[in-house]
Design an enzyme around this catalytic site. Structure first.
Site, short mmCIF file in Angstrom:
data_model
loop_
_atom_site.label_atom_id
_atom_site.label_comp_id
_atom_site.label_asym_id
_atom_site.label_seq_id
_atom_site.Cartn_x
_atom_site.Cartn_y
_atom_site.Cartn_z
N HIS A 159 1.83 4.66 -2.71
CA HIS A 159 2.05 6.09 -2.44
C HIS A 159 3.44 6.52 -2.93
O HIS A 159 3.60 7.58 -3.55
CB HIS A 159 1.98 6.36 -0.93
CG HIS A 159 0.59 6.40 -0.36
ND1 HIS A 159 -0.38 7.24 -0.85
CD2 HIS A 159 0.03 5.74 0.68
CE1 HIS A 159 -1.50 7.08 -0.12
NE2 HIS A 159 -1.28 6.16 0.80
N HIS A 201 0.83 -1.20 0.00
CA HIS A 201 0.00 0.00 0.00
C HIS A 201 0.88 1.27 0.00
O HIS A 201 0.74 2.14 -0.86
CB HIS A 201 -0.89 -0.04 1.25
CG HIS A 201 -1.77 1.15 1.43
ND1 HIS A 201 -3.09 1.16 1.03
CD2 HIS A 201 -1.53 2.38 1.95
CE1 HIS A 201 -3.63 2.34 1.31
NE2 HIS A 201 -2.69 3.10 1.87
N GLU A 202 1.80 1.32 0.95
CA GLU A 202 2.67 2.50 1.03
C GLU A 202 3.57 2.61 -0.21
O GLU A 202 3.93 3.71 -0.63
CB GLU A 202 3.52 2.47 2.31
CG GLU A 202 2.73 2.39 3.62
CD GLU A 202 1.71 3.51 3.81
OE1 GLU A 202 1.86 4.58 3.18
OE2 GLU A 202 0.74 3.30 4.56
N GLU A 204 -4.22 8.47 -2.44
CA GLU A 204 -4.74 7.21 -1.90
C GLU A 204 -5.14 6.26 -3.04
O GLU A 204 -5.05 5.05 -2.90
CB GLU A 204 -5.93 7.50 -0.98
CG GLU A 204 -6.42 6.30 -0.20
CD GLU A 204 -5.43 5.81 0.87
OE1 GLU A 204 -4.41 6.50 1.12
OE2 GLU A 204 -5.68 4.73 1.43
#
Lengths: 495, 495
Positions: free
Chosen positions: A267, A263-264, A293
Site C-alpha cells: 500500500h 502487505h502494508e 489492495e
C-alpha cells in the site's frame, strides 16, 4: 486566473486538509490516549464539515460549470477536472448535518469497538453500530438518487468508482463456483506433501521490528518518508510524503506480523509512487481501493509468499532470530507461508479462503444497507454465513463479527475491493513478469527495483488518470477477471 | 438562534480546528519523519488559512456587531463575546496571503533550524530566519495600526493580551537593578555552604522515564488524558483532554530532564484544569502565556526544587537508580536542584539568572522588530548582550542564538512572558500557601491535591474569564509585581 486554475487552488487546499485529517486518524489509532477520544471526534468532525463546506460552496459549483465549458488540451488537467466533478457530486449529495453526525458517530463507535472487541462484547457496541448504520443508510439513499445507482452501489462508488453490483456478482459467482472444489484439492495436496516444520519461538519483538524494517527497505520503503508503528488493526495511513504503516507483533509467531508489514508496504509504495506533480489534486490520488489492495496483495501474496522472495528472505529471518534447523529452509518457509486453512479471521486468511470472508461480508452489508437485516441479527447471520461458506462457526464474536474495524468506522461497501484487489494483483503481476524478466530474478536477490519501476510507470504513477478498467487494460491487456488469479492459485497450491 | 449562540457554534468549529492544528504540530516535533516536512507545512498553512477565513468571514463580523448590541446577562457569555472580538480583531488585522506566507516560512525555517542547531551553523538558517522576520515585521506593523499600540506590543498581545512595553520595562528594570547584586550574594552563600555531592550515573533512560511518569502522576497528571514523549525542544502540546508533554533524556544527568518534565507538567495541569464547560470557546482557553508559564514555574521552581517536595522525592530518585550514599539525601538533592550559576542556556538556567536570558532576548527582538537590527547582526549582538548581562560569552551559536526554537518558528514577543510567569508563580504560590496550610504539608508527602484544588479554583478554572491582572488581583490581592519573587529568592538562596 482561469476557472480551472482557480479550481486547482481550491482543491489543493482541500487536499491539504484531507492530508491533515489522515494524520489525525493515524494518531487516533496509534498514539492517542483513550481520554482524547471525545475531543478527537469533534476535531475530525470539524475537519470533515469544513472540507464538506468547501466542496458545497456555490462558487465552486460555478467554477466547475465554467471550467467544463472551456476546452482543455492537457489530458491530465482534463482528468483532474473530471475527478473534481466526481468529488463535487459525492459531497453535494449529502447535507452537512449528516456528514457531521456520521463523522461523530463513527469516531465514537470505533472507540467503543476498541474496548468491546477484546472482550467479545457485541452488546456493548451494538447501539453505537446501529446509530452508524442508520446514518450510512441515509447517506447511501441520498447519494443513490444523485448518482443514479442503487444505495449499495453509491457506497461502493466512494471506495472503488464506477463499480456495479452486476460486475461484483459476475466475479464473485465465478469464484464461488470455482473455489470450494479448489480448496478441497489444495488441502488434499497440502496434506499429501506433509506438515511443514514450525520455527520455534519466542521471537523477540525488537528483532521482529528490525527484520520488518529491513525487508520494508528491500521492497523500497523510504524511512525518511514514512514510519512503522503498532496499532490494534494494522493499516497504511499518513500521506504520500509521510506514509505510515502499522502492525502488531506476537511473540510466538513472527511471520504473521511480517507478512502483514509487507502487505502494508505494498500500500505504502502505491501512495509514495502517486504522481508527485499532481500532489493534493484529485487526479493525483489513488484510483480506488481495489487497485490499492492490488498493490498490497501483489507485494504480500504474489511476491513475498512465493519461492523467489523466500529464497532470499528465509536466511535473513533465520539470522534475525538465531534460528537453527531445517524449519528455516526456504522451501519449508515457503510451505509455511502458503498454508491453506479454513479459519475465522479475515486478515489471517490465506488467499484461497479469503474470498469466502469477503463474500460473507458483502452479502451481510448489502442486506444491512437494504434494510433487510438489523444490527441485532448480525452475530447470528455472521455465524450462519461462515457455516455456509467455509463450513466453520466462530465460538465468539471477537473472532466473528467484531473482528474488523470497517463497519464500526462507518465503512460499508469497502469489503468487495479486497477480492477485486486480489484478482487485480494476480493479473498485474503476471503482466509485469511477462514484460520484464528482470523482475523475478531481482526478487530472488531481494531487489525490488525492476518491479517498482514497472509498477510506478504502469500503476502508481497513473494516480486517478483514467478509470480502474482503463488502467488495467493498458497495463495488462484486459479488464478485471479471474483467470490470472486462478492460474496463480493452481501453480502455487496444486504442485 | 441568537447572534451570540450562532457565534458559539462558529467558534466551536474554529476551536476544534485549532485543536487539530495542535496535534499536527505535536506530531511534527515528535513523530514525523523529516521527508514529511514540506507536506506538513502545506497542511498547517491550509489549516491556518481556513481558520483565518472563518474569522474574517463578513457574516462573523455582522454576528459580532449584532451580539454586542444585545444585552447579555451571563457573565461568562459576556466574557466569551469579548474574547471572540479579540480573536476577530487579531485575525482581521492581517491579510490571508500574509498568514499563509508566514505559516509556510515558519514551518520551513523550523525544519532548517533543527538541522542547523546541532551543527552550530547559523549561516544555514540565516536566510530562512530573515524571511520569517520580514513577514513578522509586516504582521506587527499591520496589527499595531488596528490595535492602536506599537508593533512590538502588537506581537506581545498575541501571547499575553494587553501587555504594554512600559509594564515590562517597570518589572524588568526593577529586576535588572536587583538581580546582579543578589546573584553575587547567592553565589557567595552557595560557595560558603560547600559543593553538593553529585549522584553518580549513568542513569538508565527507561528508569528515568518511569520515574518521570510516577512523579507526573503525583502532581496530578492523568495518562488517560495525556502522554509523555521525546522531542528536541521540550514542550507542552496537544489539547486539554489529551495534553502531551515532551522531554529529552541524558544518560549522565537525570535531574535536568526530570525537572523539565515537572515544568511541562505544570503547563499540562493548567490545560487540563481549564473550564470544561467552555471547551473550544475563546473564554475557555488559557488566559495568556505569562499565566501559563506561572503554572509550570510554580510546579517546577516553587515546589519541585524546594525542600518539602525533595524530602518526598529524593528517596524515589534513589530507588529508581539504585543509588547509594549521601548524594541522595534530600538536603543534598535540594542544594543540587537550587544551584545558581552563570550559564549559556536559557532552559537550563536557574531562576536567579533566568531573567537575564529573557532581558537579552527581549532587547534583541525589540530591535529586530523595530528594524534597528538585522538577522546577520544577531550572533554578535547576542554575544555582546551575554557579556553585558551575565559576564559570559558563548563559544558557539549552538549555545548562543541558535538555542531556542521561538524566533525560528515565528514567535517574536513571547520571551517576556517567561519572566512575567516567574514573578506570577512566586506571587500565586505565596497566596496559595497562605490560604491553605495543607498545601505545603501535602507536598511533603507527594500529595499535590490541595494545591491543585486551589489552583483549579483560582487560576486554571478561570480560563480567559477576566484579564490576567484581574485573575491575579482576585487570587493574590495584587497585580503582578516583583516582591513575592524577591522574597522567594531570598529565602531559598540566602540561607
Amino acid at each position: 486566473m482561469t476557472p480551472y486554475k482557480e479550481l486547482e487552488a481550491r482543491f489543493r487546499r482541500i487536499g491539504a486538509l484531507e492530508e491533515a485529517e489522515g494524520i489525525l486518524h493515524w494518531d487516533m489509532s496509534v498514539i492517542m490516549p483513550k481520554g482524547g477520544a471525545e475531543s478527537r471526534a469533534e476535531q475530525l468532525a470539524a475537519m470533515k464539515l469544513t472540507i464538506h463546506g468547501m466542496l458545497t460552496d456555490a462558487a465552486l459549483a460555478d467554477l466547475l460549470n465554467a471550467a467544463e465549458e472551456t476546452p482543455i488540451d492537457d489530458p491530465w488537467q482534463a482528468a483532474n477536472l473530471k475527478e473534481m466533478r466526481r468529488r463535487w457530486r459525492h459531497a453535494n449529495a449529502v447535507e452537512s448535518h449528516l456528514v457531521e453526525a456520521l463523522s461523530k458517530a463513527s469516531s465514537r463507535c470505533e472507540m467503543v469497538w476498541r474496548e468491546a472487541r477484546p472482550k467479545s462484547d457485541f452488546a456493548a457496541v451494538s447501539e453505537s453500530l446501529s446509530e452508524v448504520l442508520g446514518l450510512v443508510r441515509q447517506k447511501a439513499q441520498t447519494k443513490a438518487k444523485v448518482l443514479g445507482v442503487t444505495p449499495y452501489e453509491a457506497l461502493l462508488d466512494q471506495f472503488e468508482p464506477d463499480t456495479r453490483i452486476a460486475d461484483i456478482e459476475n466475479l464473485f459467482d465465478d469464484l464461488a463456483a470455482y473455489l470450494p472444489e479448489f480448496l478441497d484439492r489444495a488441502l488434499a495436496c497440502q496434506e499429501s506433501a506433509g506438515e511443514p516444520l514450525l520455527p520455534e519461538g519466542p521471537f523477540d519483538l525488537s528483532a521482529q521490528k528490525a527484520l520488518a524494517a529491513k525487508l520494508m527497505e528491500h521492497v523500497g520503503f523510504d524511512f525518511d518518508h514514512g514510519r512503522l508503528d503498532i496499532s490494534l488493526h494494522p493499516f497504511c495511513g499518513g500521506v504520500p510524503d509521510d506514509v505510515r504503516i502499522t502492525t502488531r507483533y506476537e511473540e510466538d509467531d513472527f511471520a504473521q506480523s511480517l507478512m502483514g508489514v509487507l502487505h502494508e508496504t505494498g500500500h505504502a509504495m502505491y501512495e509514495r509512487g502517486l504522481p508527485a506533480d499532481w500532489r493534493l489534486q484529485p487526479v493525483g490520488q489513488a484510483r480506488g481501493m481495489a487497485l490499492h489492495e492490488s498493490q498490497s496483495l501483489l507485494v504480500e501474496m504474489q511476491v513475498c509468499r512465493g519461492m523467489e522472495f523466500l529464497t532470499f528472505a528465509a536466511p535473513l529471518m533465520q539470522a534475525a532470530f538465531d534460528g537453527a534447523g531445517p524449519a528455516w529452509d526456504p522451501t519449508n518457509m515457503q510451505k509455511l507461508q502458503a498454508r491453506v486453512e479454513r479459519g475465522f479471521i479475515r486478515v489471517d486468511a490465506d488467499e484461497v479462503t479469503y474470498p469466502a470472508h469477503v463474500i460473507l461480508r458483502y452479502r451481510l452489508e448489502r442486506a444491512l444497507i437494504a434494510g433487510d437485516m438489523e444490527i441485532a441479527d448480525l452475530p447470528a447471520a455472521w455465524n450462519d454465513g461462515m457455516q455456509e461458506l467455509l463450513g466453520i462457526v466462530p465460538d465468539s464474536d471477537r473472532v466473528g463479527c467484531l473482528q474488523d474495524i470497517h463497519w464500526f468506522d462507518g465503512a460499508f461497501g469497502y469489503f468487495p475491493t479486497y477480492t477485486m484487489g486480489a484478482l487485480a494483483a494476480a493479473q498485474i503481476f503476471q503482466a509485469a513478469c511477462a514484460a520484464d524478466p528482470a523482475i523475478l530474478s531481482g526478487i530472488e536477490k531481494g531487489d525490488f527495483g525492476a518491479l517498482m519501476v514497472w509498477l510506478r510507470s504502469n500503476i502508481h504513477g497513473k494516480g486517478s488518470f483514467g478509470t480502474t478498467e482503463e488502467i488495467l487494460v493498458e497495463a495488462t491487456g484486459a479488464p478485471l477477471g479471474t483467470e490470472a488469479f486462478k492460474s496463480h492459485l493452481e501453480s502455487r497450491y496444486l504442485n
